[in-house]
Scaffold this motif. Sequence first.
Motif, mmCIF file in Angstrom:
data_model
loop_
_atom_site.group_PDB
_atom_site.id
_atom_site.type_symbol
_atom_site.label_atom_id
_atom_site.label_comp_id
_atom_site.label_asym_id
_atom_site.label_seq_id
_atom_site.Cartn_x
_atom_site.Cartn_y
_atom_site.Cartn_z
ATOM 1 N N ILE A 8 4.124 -12.383 -24.818
ATOM 2 C CA ILE A 8 3.437 -13.228 -25.669
ATOM 3 C C ILE A 8 2.753 -14.412 -24.963
ATOM 4 O O ILE A 8 3.199 -15.019 -23.990
ATOM 5 C CB ILE A 8 4.444 -13.809 -26.728
ATOM 6 C CG1 ILE A 8 4.891 -13.086 -27.709
ATOM 7 C CG2 ILE A 8 3.357 -14.924 -27.558
ATOM 8 C CD1 ILE A 8 4.183 -11.955 -28.598
ATOM 9 N N GLN B 67 -0.146 -18.275 -29.287
ATOM 10 C CA GLN B 67 0.456 -18.227 -30.553
ATOM 11 C C GLN B 67 0.184 -19.691 -31.093
ATOM 12 O O GLN B 67 0.003 -20.592 -30.298
ATOM 13 C CB GLN B 67 1.749 -17.797 -30.610
ATOM 14 C CG GLN B 67 2.876 -18.666 -29.926
ATOM 15 C CD GLN B 67 4.298 -18.567 -29.572
ATOM 16 O OE1 GLN B 67 4.792 -17.939 -30.466
ATOM 17 N NE2 GLN B 67 4.822 -18.639 -28.463
ATOM 18 N N CYS C 8 -1.880 -14.717 -32.305
ATOM 19 C CA CYS C 8 -0.905 -14.083 -31.637
ATOM 20 C C CYS C 8 -1.511 -13.169 -30.730
ATOM 21 O O CYS C 8 -2.167 -11.960 -30.801
ATOM 22 C CB CYS C 8 0.281 -13.080 -32.480
ATOM 23 S SG CYS C 8 1.290 -12.402 -31.731
ATOM 24 N N SER D 115 6.947 -13.757 -31.396
ATOM 25 C CA SER D 115 6.396 -15.081 -31.183
ATOM 26 C C SER D 115 7.417 -15.970 -32.120
ATOM 27 O O SER D 115 8.401 -15.680 -32.506
ATOM 28 C CB SER D 115 5.049 -15.084 -32.091
ATOM 29 O OG SER D 115 5.254 -14.897 -33.656
#
Length: 1190
Positions: free
Chosen positions: A44, A47, A64, A130
Motif C-alpha cells: 500500500i 490511502q 487506495c 489499508s
Amino acid sequence: MSGQGGHTALALVSLLLLLWREAAAIEVPQDPKILKDLKQPPTIIKQSVKDYIVDPRDNIIIECEAKGNPVPTFSWRRNGKFFNIGKDPRVTMRKRSGTLEIGFRSGGRPEDYEGEYQCFATNEFGVALSNKILLQVSKAPLWPKEVLEPVVVPEGSPLILACNPPPGLPPPLTFWMNSAMIPIPQDKRVSMGLNGDLYFSNVLAKDSHTDYSCNARFPFTHTIQQKNPFILKVQSSESYNDTSYNATDPYGGRKVAETTPTFLSPPGTESSKMVLRDEELLLECIAAGLPTPTIKWFKKGGDLPAQKVKFEKFNKTLKIINVSEEDAGEYVCMANNQLGSVRHSIFVQVKAAPYWLDKPTNLVLAPDENGRLVCRANGNPKPNIQWLINGQPLDSALPNPSRQVLGDTIIFRSVQMGSGAVYQCNASNQHGYLLANALVSVLDMPPRMLGPKNQLIRVIENNRTFLDCPFFGSPLPVLRWFKNGQGSGLDGGQYRVYINGTLEIRRARAEDEGTYTCVANNILGKADNQVRLEVKEATRIVRAPEHQTVIRGTTARFDCKVTSDPSLSVTVTWLKDDKPLHMGWRLKKNEDTLTIPNVNEGDEGTYTCTAKSDIDEDSSSARLTVLEEASLNPSISSAFPPDRPDPPTDLDLSDPAERSVRLTWIPGNDHRSPVTQFLVQFEEDRWEPGRWQNLSSYPGDLNSVILQLSPYVNYQFRVIAINSVGLSEPSRPSPRYQTSGAAPDAIPRGLQGWGSKKDNMEITWEPLLDLERNGPNLYYNVWWRRKDAGEEWSNVTTVESKYVVQNTETYVPYEIKIQSWNDHGPGPMSNVVIGFSGEDEPTDAPTDLRVSKVDSTKGNVHWKSVDMNSIMGEFKEYRLYYWRESSLVPGLAVNQEKKTKGFYTTAAEPSAILSDLVPFSQYKMFMVAANSRFESPRSNTVAFTTKEGVPDAPKFFRINRRSFDTIHLEWDKPLEPNGILIGYQLKYRTVNGSRAGRPQLETFFPNVTEFTLRLPDRSTRYRFYLSALTQVGAGEVFAEESPHFANEAYIDQVDIATQGWFIGLMCAIALIILILLIVCFIKRSRGGKYPVREKKDLPLDQVDQKDQDGSFDYHSDEDNKPLQGSQTSLDGNVKESDDSLVDYGEGGDGQFNEDGSFIGQYTVKKDKDETEGNESSEATSPVNAIYSLA
C-alpha cells in the motif's frame, strides 16, 4: 522439573536470539532493472486518513493505491463485509487503482455511505491491507429556535451566558459578537470559556446591552450560524453615566459589595481530565469575585514544563503541547484578590493510543536463510498485538514449520521459494489502533551489476577517492576488488571496501592508476564490472596575484601562473568583487597575467583568479587600491609609496557607565592608503599589569565608540590604525577608567564529578577567568547529593577549583551543581550535572572463552558475559588480549607482542569476529571485562591455530640489465610466507606504450630466487608480476618494469676496461693512428701534388705536364720543403688561402719559375704567419696527408 523447563526455555530463547543475529535481510535496490524482474507482493503506497470527514456537497473519493509485481487487483470491505462495487451505479473504481469515487449527480444521499471501509490489494504473492477508514459526512445543524428571557443581574455579580452550539461534525468554532458584528471585548474580567460560554467574573453597569450573540462557524460548509441574542440588564444602586467610567474606579464611585473569589469553571475544589499522548492539553480556571481575581498555575511535585507550556486568555487557560507521560499529575490553579484566595486541583491522566516502538519492515531472504519480523508498540493501556497473513488471522492460517510466532515477533528459519506473503501487524487498545504491512519475499537471483559499465574516473593526486560498484543478488553476494586483474582482493592498507560495494582509496597516487575490477559472487553465479582510474596532478596557482596600490592613470598587473596535469584542459577566469570580469578594449588577459591600463577609481576592488579543470579548481584573490593622480601632488605621489598610518592621538573618555564608556580619538595621517580598521586594546593593572589585550575592532570611518567593559577592572586603552600597508604604532594610552564591582555573571565551566579512588568523588571545574570575577574575594559554592536517593543537598564553600567528597560508595551517581560568589553577591546557578564516585576492580571474569570458524585471518570468538553489577564501575568493553605464539613455518621467528581488541556488548552469550590474524600461526588469547580504570581477572586462556593462507609479496624484487640482450631478475622469499612455500610464479609481458603483449608464465621451486631472461630485441621492455605460492594459492603480487635501454640506471655497474670488445676496439684505433702517422712522415719527405687549375689564370704552356687527376707536377730545388700556404688547419679541414700569391713574394713581386715553382724567400711568409698568429700549422695533419695521396 520446573527448573529444568526454565533452563530449556532459556536455551531456546538464546538459540532464537542467535538465529536472529545471524539472519541477513536483503535490501532490494530501487533500480528499474531489478524491480522489473522482481516478483513482489502488494504494498500500500497511498490511502485516505483513518477518520475521514467529507463535504456533503462534493463527490466522495476514498483513496487506495498499491504497487506490486504482478500489478495487484483491489477489493473493499464496508463495515466488515464485502462491498460489491459493481452493484452500485454511483460507485466506480479507478483503473489500475483501488481508489473509489462515489458520485451523486443521479441522486442519493452521502449519509447512506457512511461507515468503515478497508481496501485489499491482491496478487498471486499476497494481500496487503489499508487502514480501516471511518467515513463520516460533515454536518452543520441549525441552531434550535428558542426564546431567551432578558438576563437581569445586580452590579458586581458573576454571570455566565451559555452558548450551547449545535453538535456539528467536526465541532464548530464559537465566538461572541454584537449586532454590529463587532467582537465582544474580552479581558481579565470577561472571557469565553473552552465550551463557548461567555463568563463575567463580575458585571459592570456598562455591560448592559441587548445584543450578546454567540456565533458558530462550521469549517467544512464555511457557514456561520447565530444564536438569538441575549439581553443583559445590570441593576445598579445608582444611575450609570458613561462619562463617569475610568479604569481605576470602574464603578464610578458607586458602592458595590466586594466578594472573595469563587470558581465558575470548573466548579468545586477538584476535577479530572484525560488527554492522549502527543495531543494538546487545555486546562481552564475561570473565577468570580470583586475585585476581579488573578489566576496562577502550579504543578504539585514538580515544575511546569517551560518549553511546552503556554498561558492564554489572561492566564485562565493553561496549554501544554505534545503531551507526554511526564505531564500527568495534579495541576493547581489559584484565584486570588485582596479579600482572599481559592484553589482548584485538576488531576490529569495521560493515556496513549498505540505508537510504534519497532515497526515491522519488509523482509527479503534468500532460500535457506533465517529472518524475523518484529512488531513492538506501546500505549496506555498496553496495546494488544495481533498478526495476520494476507489479511487473515495468523492463528487460522495453515501451519508452516519454518515459521514460529513468539508474541510480537515472528521467526523464520530456512525459508524456501514460494513461502513469501504479506504479514500484517495490528496493535490496538481502546484509544486507537496501528496497522502495518510487511512483505516477506524469498528471492534467488544471480549477482547483477547495477552501475554503468567500464566507467572512467579521474581524480586528483593525494585526494580521497571512491570507486562505486553497486550490485545485487540473492543470496547476498560477496564482493571483492582487484587491480589490473592481478593478486588477491583489495582490502586493508590504503584500501577499504564498504558493504555497498564502494572501494575507498584513502590517498590516490600515480601508482594507483589502472583498471579496477569488482567481482560479486554467490552460489548462483558471479558478475563483474570495471572502473578505469586515472590520477591527475592538481591544478594549482603557483604565482598568485598580490595586493596592489597604484596611482590613478597608471597600469596595474595581476599575475596568475597555473600548473596542472598536461592531460587536463584548464580555463582561467577573473572575477572582480565576486562578479565575472568582462574583458573589453581596455582590460587585457594573457596566459599568466591580467593587465589593467589607465587605472581609474572604478577599477578598485578585489580581483580573483580562478583556474578550473574538468575535475578541480584553484583560486586566489588580491585587492587593488587606486590613489589620486600623480599630477595632483607629484612630489608626494611619485616619490613616496603608500605607508603605514600614524597612530591616533588625543584619546578621550566620556559617558561613563557601570559597564561601558565612550572612547574618542583623532586619526593620524593615513600616508596615501585609507584606514580600513581601528583596533582598540586594553590593559588592566590588577590581574596582568602591563599586558595589552585586544578588546574590539571598528570600521575605519569611526573615531568615537562605546566600549563594553567588565566590572571590577581598572582599564586604560590605546588604539591602533590599520590600512592596506599594515598597522600603525599604538597610540598613547588613555586615562585609566575603573568599573565598579558586581556579582559574577559567569557560571564555572567544565563541572564534572569523577572518582580518583573507589570511595571518593572529585568535583572539578574551570575557575572563572580574571575578567569574569566582577569583584573581590571570589569563591565557589558546590552542592551534591545522591541521585534518586531522596537525600538533602550537601554543600561546601571553597576558593579552589576542586573539592573531594570522601567516604562514598563505589560507583554511584551524584547530582552536582555550582555557583560562584564574590563580595557583591551570588552569580547564576549552574545546571545539574551527573557525576560518579570512584570505580573498583571488577570481580568477575568472562567465562567459557572459545573460538570457532577459524580461517587464515579471522575467527569467531564466543564467551559468557559477566554480571554487570560485578563491573564495579562504568562498563567499557570486553577486552581480548591475543598474541602470536609461534609460526607453523619451521624456523620463522615471530613477534609475541600482545595485542588487544575491545567489544562492547551486553548480550548474555555474545560473540564477535577477531580479524587481522596472521595465517598458519599458533595464537593464544584471554579476555577481561574492563571499566574506565580497571580490568577484571582473566578468563580461561585459549590456544588456536590459523589456517594456511596466501603469502605476502616477496621481500624484494630487483631487475638488473647486465648486457644488451639479457635481463637478470632477483628476489627474496616473503617476510611472512603464511604457509609452506611451494614455489614462485612469474608472469610477464612485453609493453609498448599503452599496449601490452601476450602474457607468459614461469614457475620456480621455492629455493630458486633468480632468473635470467634473454631479450629478442634490446629495445624490448617487459612488465613483470612476481608472487609466491602456497597450497592455498598465489600471494600478493610484486610488480616491476624493466628499464629503457637508453636509461642504464638499472644496468649492473661493470668495469668496462676489462671487457674484450673494448680492448679490441682500442687496438684497432691505435693501429689506424699509427698508419696515418707513417703516411704523414712519407709525405713530408717528398713534394706533393696540389690542384692549382682554379688559381691559375694564364694558359698552359706546352711544357706543362698534366697528370691524369688534373694536377701538375712542379719540380724545384725546394721539393723537400712543404709549401706554407698549403697547410691544413688544425681542425682537419682543408683551408684555401684567401691571400693573393703576391703575398708570398717580397714587396709584392713574387715570381714563378718556368716549371711553376716559387721564386723567393719563404722567410717573408713565415714572418707574416708569426705576426698573424700562426694561422697555418707547420705540422702536416693526417687528413691532409690522405687528401694529397688521392
